[in-house]
Scaffold this motif. Sequence first.
Motif, PDB file in Angstrom:
ATOM      1  N   LEU A 197      36.380  55.053  41.819  1.00 31.36           N
ATOM      2  CA  LEU A 197      35.698  53.856  42.321  1.00 31.36           C
ATOM      3  C   LEU A 197      36.089  53.576  43.762  1.00 31.36           C
ATOM      4  O   LEU A 197      35.292  53.040  44.547  1.00 31.36           O
ATOM      5  N   GLU A 198      37.330  53.954  44.144  1.00 29.41           N
ATOM      6  CA  GLU A 198      37.772  53.734  45.524  1.00 29.41           C
ATOM      7  C   GLU A 198      36.944  54.555  46.512  1.00 29.41           C
ATOM      8  O   GLU A 198      36.762  54.160  47.664  1.00 29.41           O
ATOM      9  N   VAL A 199      36.459  55.706  46.050  1.00 22.95           N
ATOM     10  CA  VAL A 199      35.620  56.554  46.903  1.00 22.95           C
ATOM     11  C   VAL A 199      34.166  56.081  46.850  1.00 22.95           C
ATOM     12  O   VAL A 199      33.505  55.917  47.879  1.00 22.95           O
ATOM     13  N   ARG A 200      33.669  55.836  45.641  1.00 25.52           N
ATOM     14  CA  ARG A 200      32.270  55.461  45.461  1.00 25.52           C
ATOM     15  C   ARG A 200      31.946  54.160  46.188  1.00 25.52           C
ATOM     16  O   ARG A 200      30.860  54.012  46.759  1.00 25.52           O
ATOM     17  N   PHE A 201      32.869  53.200  46.175  1.00 26.46           N
ATOM     18  CA  PHE A 201      32.605  51.883  46.763  1.00 26.46           C
ATOM     19  C   PHE A 201      33.567  51.574  47.904  1.00 26.46           C
ATOM     20  O   PHE A 201      33.973  50.429  48.096  1.00 26.46           O
ATOM     21  N   ASP A 202      33.903  52.613  48.657  1.00 26.19           N
ATOM     22  CA  ASP A 202      34.919  52.471  49.701  1.00 26.19           C
ATOM     23  C   ASP A 202      34.598  51.345  50.681  1.00 26.19           C
ATOM     24  O   ASP A 202      35.436  50.478  50.952  1.00 26.19           O
ATOM     25  N   ASP A 203      33.375  51.326  51.220  1.00 20.52           N
ATOM     26  CA  ASP A 203      33.032  50.335  52.249  1.00 20.52           C
ATOM     27  C   ASP A 203      33.111  48.915  51.707  1.00 20.52           C
ATOM     28  O   ASP A 203      33.698  48.025  52.338  1.00 20.52           O
ATOM     29  N   ALA A 204      32.512  48.688  50.526  1.00 20.18           N
ATOM     30  CA  ALA A 204      32.505  47.342  49.955  1.00 20.18           C
ATOM     31  C   ALA A 204      33.924  46.882  49.634  1.00 20.18           C
ATOM     32  O   ALA A 204      34.291  45.725  49.900  1.00 20.18           O
ATOM     33  N   LEU A 205      34.734  47.769  49.081  1.00 17.65           N
ATOM     34  CA  LEU A 205      36.098  47.400  48.719  1.00 17.65           C
ATOM     35  C   LEU A 205      36.919  47.063  49.957  1.00 17.65           C
ATOM     36  O   LEU A 205      37.655  46.063  49.982  1.00 17.65           O
TER      37      LEU A 205
ATOM     38  N   GLY B 127      39.497  42.989  53.012  1.00 18.11           N
ATOM     39  CA  GLY B 127      39.714  42.430  54.342  1.00 18.11           C
ATOM     40  C   GLY B 127      39.349  40.954  54.429  1.00 18.11           C
ATOM     41  O   GLY B 127      39.970  40.194  55.194  1.00 18.11           O
ATOM     42  N   GLN B 128      38.365  40.528  53.655  1.00 18.40           N
ATOM     43  CA  GLN B 128      37.950  39.120  53.644  1.00 18.40           C
ATOM     44  C   GLN B 128      38.826  38.261  52.730  1.00 18.40           C
ATOM     45  O   GLN B 128      38.619  37.049  52.651  1.00 18.40           O
ATOM     46  N   GLY B 129      39.759  38.893  52.044  1.00 22.49           N
ATOM     47  CA  GLY B 129      40.639  38.144  51.160  1.00 22.49           C
ATOM     48  C   GLY B 129      40.012  37.771  49.838  1.00 22.49           C
ATOM     49  O   GLY B 129      40.506  36.870  49.146  1.00 22.49           O
ATOM     50  N   LEU B 130      38.933  38.467  49.453  1.00 19.43           N
ATOM     51  CA  LEU B 130      38.241  38.151  48.198  1.00 19.43           C
ATOM     52  C   LEU B 130      38.672  39.071  47.056  1.00 19.43           C
ATOM     53  O   LEU B 130      38.537  38.700  45.883  1.00 19.43           O
ATOM     54  N   LEU B 131      39.140  40.258  47.390  1.00 19.03           N
ATOM     55  CA  LEU B 131      39.668  41.198  46.399  1.00 19.03           C
ATOM     56  C   LEU B 131      41.071  41.617  46.814  1.00 19.03           C
ATOM     57  O   LEU B 131      41.420  41.577  47.995  1.00 19.03           O
TER      58      LEU B 131
ATOM     59  N   LEU C  66      39.849  40.069  41.606  1.00 20.73           N
ATOM     60  CA  LEU C  66      39.551  38.936  42.465  1.00 20.73           C
ATOM     61  C   LEU C  66      40.833  38.242  42.895  1.00 20.73           C
ATOM     62  O   LEU C  66      41.787  38.123  42.116  1.00 20.73           O
ATOM     63  N   THR C  67      40.853  37.762  44.134  1.00 20.66           N
ATOM     64  CA  THR C  67      41.901  36.852  44.571  1.00 20.66           C
ATOM     65  C   THR C  67      41.516  35.432  44.136  1.00 20.66           C
ATOM     66  O   THR C  67      40.413  35.201  43.619  1.00 20.66           O
ATOM     67  N   ALA C  68      42.388  34.476  44.381  1.00 17.03           N
ATOM     68  CA  ALA C  68      42.059  33.078  44.066  1.00 17.03           C
ATOM     69  C   ALA C  68      40.814  32.643  44.833  1.00 17.03           C
ATOM     70  O   ALA C  68      39.949  31.932  44.297  1.00 17.03           O
ATOM     71  N   GLN C  69      40.704  33.067  46.090  1.00 16.37           N
ATOM     72  CA  GLN C  69      39.506  32.746  46.867  1.00 16.37           C
ATOM     73  C   GLN C  69      38.298  33.463  46.313  1.00 16.37           C
ATOM     74  O   GLN C  69      37.184  32.915  46.270  1.00 16.37           O
ATOM     75  N   GLY C  70      38.495  34.705  45.860  1.00 16.34           N
ATOM     76  CA  GLY C  70      37.394  35.478  45.300  1.00 16.34           C
ATOM     77  C   GLY C  70      36.840  34.872  44.032  1.00 16.34           C
ATOM     78  O   GLY C  70      35.630  34.960  43.765  1.00 16.34           O
ATOM     79  N   VAL C  71      37.702  34.248  43.228  1.00 23.51           N
ATOM     80  CA  VAL C  71      37.235  33.572  42.016  1.00 23.51           C
ATOM     81  C   VAL C  71      36.231  32.479  42.381  1.00 23.51           C
ATOM     82  O   VAL C  71      35.216  32.290  41.700  1.00 23.51           O
ATOM     83  N   MET C  72      36.485  31.779  43.473  1.00 17.98           N
ATOM     84  CA  MET C  72      35.590  30.698  43.880  1.00 17.98           C
ATOM     85  C   MET C  72      34.294  31.222  44.494  1.00 17.98           C
ATOM     86  O   MET C  72      33.304  30.502  44.558  1.00 17.98           O
ATOM     87  N   LEU C  73      34.296  32.466  44.940  1.00 19.58           N
ATOM     88  CA  LEU C  73      33.115  33.053  45.596  1.00 19.58           C
ATOM     89  C   LEU C  73      32.669  34.314  44.856  1.00 19.58           C
ATOM     90  O   LEU C  73      32.276  35.313  45.453  1.00 19.58           O
ATOM     91  N   GLY C  74      32.721  34.236  43.527  1.00 17.06           N
ATOM     92  CA  GLY C  74      32.448  35.410  42.706  1.00 17.06           C
ATOM     93  C   GLY C  74      31.104  36.049  42.965  1.00 17.06           C
ATOM     94  O   GLY C  74      30.998  37.278  43.071  1.00 17.06           O
ATOM     95  N   ASN C  75      30.046  35.260  43.056  1.00 13.86           N
ATOM     96  CA  ASN C  75      28.712  35.848  43.235  1.00 13.86           C
ATOM     97  C   ASN C  75      28.605  36.656  44.519  1.00 13.86           C
ATOM     98  O   ASN C  75      27.906  37.672  44.572  1.00 13.86           O
TER      99      ASN C  75
END
Length: 394
Positions: free
Chosen positions: A348-356, A361-365, A376-385
Motif C-alpha cells: 500500500l505504501e507503493v500503490r498510494f505513495d503520493d496520497a500517503l 505531511g498535512q498531519g492527517l495520517l 488517522l491522527t486526532a486531526q484526521g479523525v475530525m477531517l475523515g472525509n
Amino acid sequence: MNETTTVPPMHTWTPRALYIHIPFCTNKCYYCDFNSYVAEGQPIDAYLDALELEMERTAAALPPERIETVFVGGGTPTVLNPVQMARFLASVRRHFPLAPGAEYTMEANPGTTDPAKLEAMREGGVNRISFGAQTFDNELLKRIGRIHEADDVVRSIANAKAAGFSNLSIDLMFGLPNQKLHHLQDSVSRALELDLPHYSLYSLKVEENTLFHRLYERGELPLPEEDEEVEMYRHLMERLGGAGYRHYEISNFARPGFESRHNTVYWRNEPYYGLGAGAHGYARGIRHVNIKGVQPYIDAAQVKLPRLESHEVLPEEAMEDFMMVGLRLLEGVRSADFEVQFGPGERLEVRFDDALRRLVGQGLLEKTEAPEGFRLTAQGVMLGNEVFGAFLSE
C-alpha cells in the motif's frame, strides 16, 4: 483474520459474514433512505418464503464453510411477530453453518421487543441487539419521525437484559434539526446510565428521497451550524472516552472485546453474503445489489437469485475501497492485510505513495510500526472525509 498467509488474494475465500435484510418498519422516519416499507399490509410471510429461497440458491451457488458473523438489518427486523421470528431464524440455521461463538446481531427499535419475541430471538441464535435510540429528547424524537419515547429505550434495554442479552448497543444521532449541545449532553448522560458495552454515534446526513431532503431544499430544515456539529462530536469523544469506551471506529465506541465484529468485516473490505430485498453482497470479487421492491423481490426469488445488478470489482477499485473504509478504524490499515487481499508484493505504501505522503505531511495520517501501516491522527479523525477522498482514482 489471524492466519493471513493462508488466505488467497482478492477474496477468493468464501465469505464468513452474512447480512440479511428485513425491509419492514412500523413507520418511515423523516431522515431514512434505507430500503424499508411500512409493514402494515405487506406480504411478510411471502417475503420470508422468498428469503429462504434466496438462502437456498445462495448456499448452492457459493456453499458457505462457516459463518462467523450474522447481521439482520432493516427496516426493523423486530416487527416480525414471535412465530415469524422463530421461522426466519430457523431458516438461517438450515442454510448457513454458524461457527461456535459467532456474533449474531439483530437491529431493533425500542418498543418492538416484548419478552416472547426476545425469547424467540435467543432460541434462534441471536446474541447481540442494536437498538435505534437516536436521542433521549422526546421532542427531538417527534421532530425526526420516531414513534418511540425515551422511556421505551430504557424499558427495551431492561427487557433485553432480563431475557439474557448482555451484548447490547444503541445508536445516537447528532446534528439533528434544532438540536443544541445541551440536548446531546443530556442524551449521552442518559445513554451512559444504561451501562452498555457498545455505542454508535452518527451525524445526520440529509439524503435524497426523504422528507428531510424536501424540507432542506425549501430551506425549512433548521440544522445546527457546522461548528456546533463539530463541538457535538468532540463532546461525544470526550464523554465516551472518559467513561472507559474505546473509540475504535469513526462513529463507534466499545468496551474491549465488544467491538462490532460484523461491521469490522465491511471496514476491512472483506467479503460477505448479502440477502434480502435491496441487500448488497460482496463475494469472489463481485459486488451485487438485490431487487429492492418487496413484491418484485418475491417474484424474482421464485425463479433465480433476485439480483438487480452485479459488477466485477477491479483490483484498483478494491484497493481504493480498502483504504477508504479501512481508515475509518482508529487502528488504521495494515500493510500485511493489503498483501493478503491483493497478493504478495502488493504494498500500500507503493500503490498510494503520493496520497500517503501528502496526508502524513498535512498531519492527517501517521505511520504505525507494529503492525506496519497507517492510521488517522486526532486531526484526521475530525477531517475523515477529506482523508478518505484522497484515495479515489489515485
